[in-house]
Design an enzyme around this catalytic site. Structure first.
Site, short mmCIF file in Angstrom:
data_model
loop_
_atom_site.label_atom_id
_atom_site.label_comp_id
_atom_site.label_asym_id
_atom_site.label_seq_id
_atom_site.Cartn_x
_atom_site.Cartn_y
_atom_site.Cartn_z
N TYR A 51 0.82 -1.21 0.00
CA TYR A 51 0.00 0.00 0.00
C TYR A 51 0.85 1.27 0.00
O TYR A 51 0.37 2.33 0.43
CB TYR A 51 -0.94 -0.02 1.20
CG TYR A 51 -2.15 -0.92 1.00
CD1 TYR A 51 -3.15 -0.59 0.07
CD2 TYR A 51 -2.32 -2.09 1.72
CE1 TYR A 51 -4.26 -1.40 -0.14
CE2 TYR A 51 -3.44 -2.91 1.53
CZ TYR A 51 -4.40 -2.55 0.60
OH TYR A 51 -5.50 -3.35 0.41
N ASN A 114 -12.64 -3.86 4.69
CA ASN A 114 -13.69 -3.89 3.66
C ASN A 114 -13.63 -5.12 2.77
O ASN A 114 -13.95 -5.07 1.59
CB ASN A 114 -13.69 -2.59 2.86
CG ASN A 114 -12.39 -2.34 2.14
OD1 ASN A 114 -11.45 -3.13 2.26
ND2 ASN A 114 -12.31 -1.27 1.39
N1 UDP Z 1 -8.96 2.77 3.45
C1 UDP Z 1 -9.19 3.16 4.75
N2 UDP Z 1 -9.75 4.40 4.98
C2 UDP Z 1 -10.09 5.25 3.96
C3 UDP Z 1 -9.85 4.84 2.64
C4 UDP Z 1 -9.29 3.60 2.42
O1 UDP Z 1 -8.90 2.43 5.69
O2 UDP Z 1 -10.58 6.35 4.23
C5 UDP Z 1 -8.37 1.45 3.19
C6 UDP Z 1 -9.39 0.43 2.67
O3 UDP Z 1 -9.05 -0.86 3.20
C7 UDP Z 1 -9.15 0.50 1.18
C8 UDP Z 1 -7.64 0.68 1.12
O4 UDP Z 1 -7.36 1.55 2.20
O5 UDP Z 1 -9.61 -0.67 0.52
C9 UDP Z 1 -7.11 1.29 -0.16
O6 UDP Z 1 -7.80 2.50 -0.42
P1 UDP Z 1 -8.32 2.84 -1.87
O7 UDP Z 1 -8.73 4.27 -1.87
O8 UDP Z 1 -7.31 2.42 -2.90
O9 UDP Z 1 -9.66 1.95 -2.00
P2 UDP Z 1 -9.98 0.67 -2.89
O10 UDP Z 1 -9.23 0.80 -4.17
O11 UDP Z 1 -9.54 -0.54 -2.09
O12 UDP Z 1 -11.47 0.70 -3.07
#
Ligand code: UDP
Ligand code: MG
Length: 139
Positions: A51, A114
């Site tokens: 990440y 999630n």
């Molecule tokens: N996440 C979080 N808080 C936030 C946004 C994201 O904990 O406000 C976490 C969540 O597990 C997410 C991951 O960080 O799936 C990566 O964020 P991204 O914005 O890339 O979301 P995704 O692509 O997984 O939908």
């Protein structure tokens, strides 16, 4: 990885809750073929690498703790239009905003825990697949 592939990872909350089978079934029923799959864990450091794009975000530390808190199930998937169709299948990042019938709507606990990851581009699918599976061109 060719553009008809994407990368996913069932996250620790969903594996811990015993939802690996139900989620995998939804993925297959949506027309994705499983090319590679394993049960493994991320160390705190490896979660941070995965990440790294989010390292300046306020949730980064908590996200790395969470993602290294238990087993995960990474997979490489194949389907026409794989990246976009898979993002539709999993739903919005925040399960409260996820559409009915999506994996996150059904299984996610919170915006952080999630249930599942889905790559956001062909390039990231290739990078993320290689992070977990060596010699992905063999699959
Ligand atoms: N996440 C979080 N808080 C936030 C946004 C994201 O904990 O406000 C976490 C969540 O597990 C997410 C991951 O960080 O799936 C990566 O964020 P991204 O914005 O890339 O979301 P995704 O692509 O997984 O939908
Ligand atoms: Mg993302």
């Amino acid at each position: 990885m060719p553009s008809n592939r994407t990368f996913t990872m069932i996250k620790p909350d969903a594996v811990g809750a015993g939802n690996t089978g139900a989620i995998t079934k939804m993925i297959e029923e949506a027309g994705f073929k499983i090319i590679a799959m394993k049960l493994t864990r991320l160390s705190r450091e490896r979660a941070g690498q995965f990440y790294a794009v989010h390292r300046e975000r306020p949730f980064y530390g908590e996200l790395c703790e969470y993602m290294s808190s238990g087993p995960i199930v990474p997979m490489i998937l194949e389907k026409d239009n794989a990246v976009e169709d898979f993002r539709t299948l999993i739903g919005a990042t925040n399960p409260q905003e996820a559409a009915e019938g999506t994996i996150r709507k059904l299984f996610a606990e919170s915006i952080s825990a999630n249930a599942i990851h889905g790559s956001d581009s062909d390039e990231n699918a290739r990078i993320e697949g290689s992070f977990f599976f060596s010699q992905t061109e063999q699959y």
